[in-house]
Design an enzyme around this catalytic site. Sequence first.
Site, mmCIF file in Angstrom:
data_model
loop_
_atom_site.group_PDB
_atom_site.id
_atom_site.type_symbol
_atom_site.label_atom_id
_atom_site.label_comp_id
_atom_site.label_asym_id
_atom_site.label_seq_id
_atom_site.Cartn_x
_atom_site.Cartn_y
_atom_site.Cartn_z
ATOM 1 N N ASP A 107 25.041 18.216 -19.914
ATOM 2 C CA ASP A 107 25.296 18.153 -18.340
ATOM 3 C C ASP A 107 24.344 17.054 -17.895
ATOM 4 O O ASP A 107 23.617 16.632 -18.690
ATOM 5 C CB ASP A 107 25.443 19.453 -17.750
ATOM 6 C CG ASP A 107 24.004 20.119 -17.498
ATOM 7 O OD1 ASP A 107 23.077 19.505 -18.402
ATOM 8 O OD2 ASP A 107 23.844 21.065 -17.028
ATOM 9 N N HIS A 108 24.353 16.850 -16.566
ATOM 10 C CA HIS A 108 23.307 16.253 -15.781
ATOM 11 C C HIS A 108 21.914 16.373 -16.163
ATOM 12 O O HIS A 108 21.047 15.385 -16.582
ATOM 13 C CB HIS A 108 23.457 16.320 -14.404
ATOM 14 C CG HIS A 108 23.568 17.501 -13.778
ATOM 15 N ND1 HIS A 108 24.386 18.513 -13.840
ATOM 16 C CD2 HIS A 108 22.330 18.063 -13.112
ATOM 17 C CE1 HIS A 108 24.023 19.758 -13.539
ATOM 18 N NE2 HIS A 108 22.935 19.417 -13.140
ATOM 19 N N CYS A 149 21.593 21.135 -22.002
ATOM 20 C CA CYS A 149 21.445 21.459 -20.532
ATOM 21 C C CYS A 149 20.206 21.617 -20.302
ATOM 22 O O CYS A 149 19.351 21.361 -20.905
ATOM 23 C CB CYS A 149 22.580 22.450 -20.114
ATOM 24 S SG CYS A 149 22.144 24.190 -20.644
ATOM 25 N N THR A 163 18.222 24.328 -19.760
ATOM 26 C CA THR A 163 17.575 25.240 -20.507
ATOM 27 C C THR A 163 18.160 25.431 -21.839
ATOM 28 O O THR A 163 17.675 26.155 -22.793
ATOM 29 C CB THR A 163 17.516 26.654 -19.931
ATOM 30 O OG1 THR A 163 19.068 27.078 -19.781
ATOM 31 C CG2 THR A 163 16.961 26.918 -18.396
ATOM 32 N N GLY A 164 19.531 24.907 -22.103
ATOM 33 C CA GLY A 164 20.157 25.375 -23.135
ATOM 34 C C GLY A 164 21.042 26.845 -23.177
ATOM 35 O O GLY A 164 21.720 26.884 -23.934
ATOM 36 N N GLY A 177 23.095 28.077 -20.842
ATOM 37 C CA GLY A 177 24.560 28.028 -20.191
ATOM 38 C C GLY A 177 25.202 27.367 -21.622
ATOM 39 O O GLY A 177 26.523 27.713 -21.632
ATOM 40 N N HIS A 196 19.259 31.535 -42.200
ATOM 41 C CA HIS A 196 19.766 32.677 -42.270
ATOM 42 C C HIS A 196 21.383 32.931 -41.352
ATOM 43 O O HIS A 196 21.996 33.741 -41.503
ATOM 44 C CB HIS A 196 18.573 33.608 -41.229
ATOM 45 C CG HIS A 196 17.722 33.786 -42.158
ATOM 46 N ND1 HIS A 196 16.565 34.925 -41.847
ATOM 47 C CD2 HIS A 196 17.149 33.336 -43.298
ATOM 48 C CE1 HIS A 196 15.792 34.991 -42.585
ATOM 49 N NE2 HIS A 196 16.223 34.231 -43.612
ATOM 50 N N ASN A 197 21.509 31.913 -40.076
ATOM 51 C CA ASN A 197 22.659 32.149 -39.272
ATOM 52 C C ASN A 197 23.827 31.095 -39.686
ATOM 53 O O ASN A 197 24.751 31.094 -38.988
ATOM 54 C CB ASN A 197 22.154 32.043 -37.819
ATOM 55 C CG ASN A 197 20.903 33.125 -37.494
ATOM 56 O OD1 ASN A 197 19.830 32.539 -37.216
ATOM 57 N ND2 ASN A 197 21.192 34.214 -37.662
ATOM 58 N N ARG A 217 15.214 20.420 -19.717
ATOM 59 C CA ARG A 217 14.060 20.697 -18.694
ATOM 60 C C ARG A 217 12.788 21.503 -19.385
ATOM 61 O O ARG A 217 11.973 21.736 -18.679
ATOM 62 C CB ARG A 217 14.537 21.422 -17.582
ATOM 63 C CG ARG A 217 15.644 20.276 -16.751
ATOM 64 C CD ARG A 217 15.948 21.252 -15.639
ATOM 65 N NE ARG A 217 16.967 20.502 -14.732
ATOM 66 C CZ ARG A 217 17.883 20.791 -13.912
ATOM 67 N NH1 ARG A 217 17.992 22.092 -13.873
ATOM 68 N NH2 ARG A 217 18.599 19.825 -13.082
ATOM 69 N N ARG A 227 22.190 37.019 -49.111
ATOM 70 C CA ARG A 227 22.582 38.195 -48.099
ATOM 71 C C ARG A 227 22.973 38.004 -46.785
ATOM 72 O O ARG A 227 23.488 38.647 -46.255
ATOM 73 C CB ARG A 227 21.265 39.273 -48.337
ATOM 74 C CG ARG A 227 19.978 38.481 -47.613
ATOM 75 C CD ARG A 227 18.829 39.345 -47.648
ATOM 76 N NE ARG A 227 17.673 38.898 -47.009
ATOM 77 C CZ ARG A 227 16.934 38.222 -47.146
ATOM 78 N NH1 ARG A 227 16.937 37.254 -48.426
ATOM 79 N NH2 ARG A 227 15.854 37.578 -46.495
ATOM 80 N N HIS A 228 22.352 36.667 -46.453
ATOM 81 C CA HIS A 228 22.702 35.973 -45.305
ATOM 82 C C HIS A 228 24.483 35.788 -45.049
ATOM 83 O O HIS A 228 24.807 35.862 -43.961
ATOM 84 C CB HIS A 228 22.139 34.742 -44.781
ATOM 85 C CG HIS A 228 20.680 35.369 -44.817
ATOM 86 N ND1 HIS A 228 20.105 36.074 -43.998
ATOM 87 C CD2 HIS A 228 19.567 34.784 -45.732
ATOM 88 C CE1 HIS A 228 18.632 36.053 -44.327
ATOM 89 N NE2 HIS A 228 18.514 35.426 -45.365
ATOM 90 N N ARG A 257 26.130 38.706 -43.865
ATOM 91 C CA ARG A 257 25.869 38.798 -42.318
ATOM 92 C C ARG A 257 26.688 37.991 -41.541
ATOM 93 O O ARG A 257 27.257 38.369 -40.419
ATOM 94 C CB ARG A 257 24.412 38.758 -42.143
ATOM 95 C CG ARG A 257 23.713 39.894 -42.701
ATOM 96 C CD ARG A 257 22.122 39.598 -42.876
ATOM 97 N NE ARG A 257 21.528 40.769 -43.554
ATOM 98 C CZ ARG A 257 20.234 40.494 -43.958
ATOM 99 N NH1 ARG A 257 19.583 39.804 -43.700
ATOM 100 N NH2 ARG A 257 19.920 41.617 -44.903
#
Length: 148
Positions: free
Chosen positions: A8-9, A65, A67-68, A70, A98-99, A109, A132-133, A136
């Site tokens: 975004d902006h 964005c 903060t990241g 949203g 892991h993810n 910001r 194992r991941h 998950r």
Amino acid sequence: MTIAIGSDHAGYTLKERIKEFLLDKGYEVIDLGASSEESTHYPLFAREVALAVQEARAERGILVCGTGIGMSITANKFRGVRAALCLNEYMARMSRLHNDANVLCLGGRVLGEDLALSIVEVWLETPFEGGRHSRRVDLILEIEKENL
Ligand code: RB5
């Protein structure tokens, strides 16, 4: 590797810097906006990048964005998208190991440029650990199916 990017902006300046960094490193980049610092709405860009990853037009996505937060909330509404909000290299590395995160969310910001680029580099270069991941991550996919 093709990477879809969006902001975004509030994330525009960092997104532009990330684009330059990725192109220098030889990645293919699909820039899905925003195209200026004029006030806009982060869900619109999170949607575009999440769809690009979901539809395999890009292997990974990067969203910025203020903060990241949203961006990560929105991107994670899309089935098959695992968006990770990362504030440091450790989180970036773990989100891959892991993810198997396929979208990286950053706060324009809250991060300095050098740290942000270092997070991007670690995130792109770290493989999924599997083992194992995998079970998950499969459970996440099962939960997504329950919530159609
Ligand atoms: C825009 O002011 C700001 O709310 C947005 O960039 C983001 O931080 C939202 O999560």
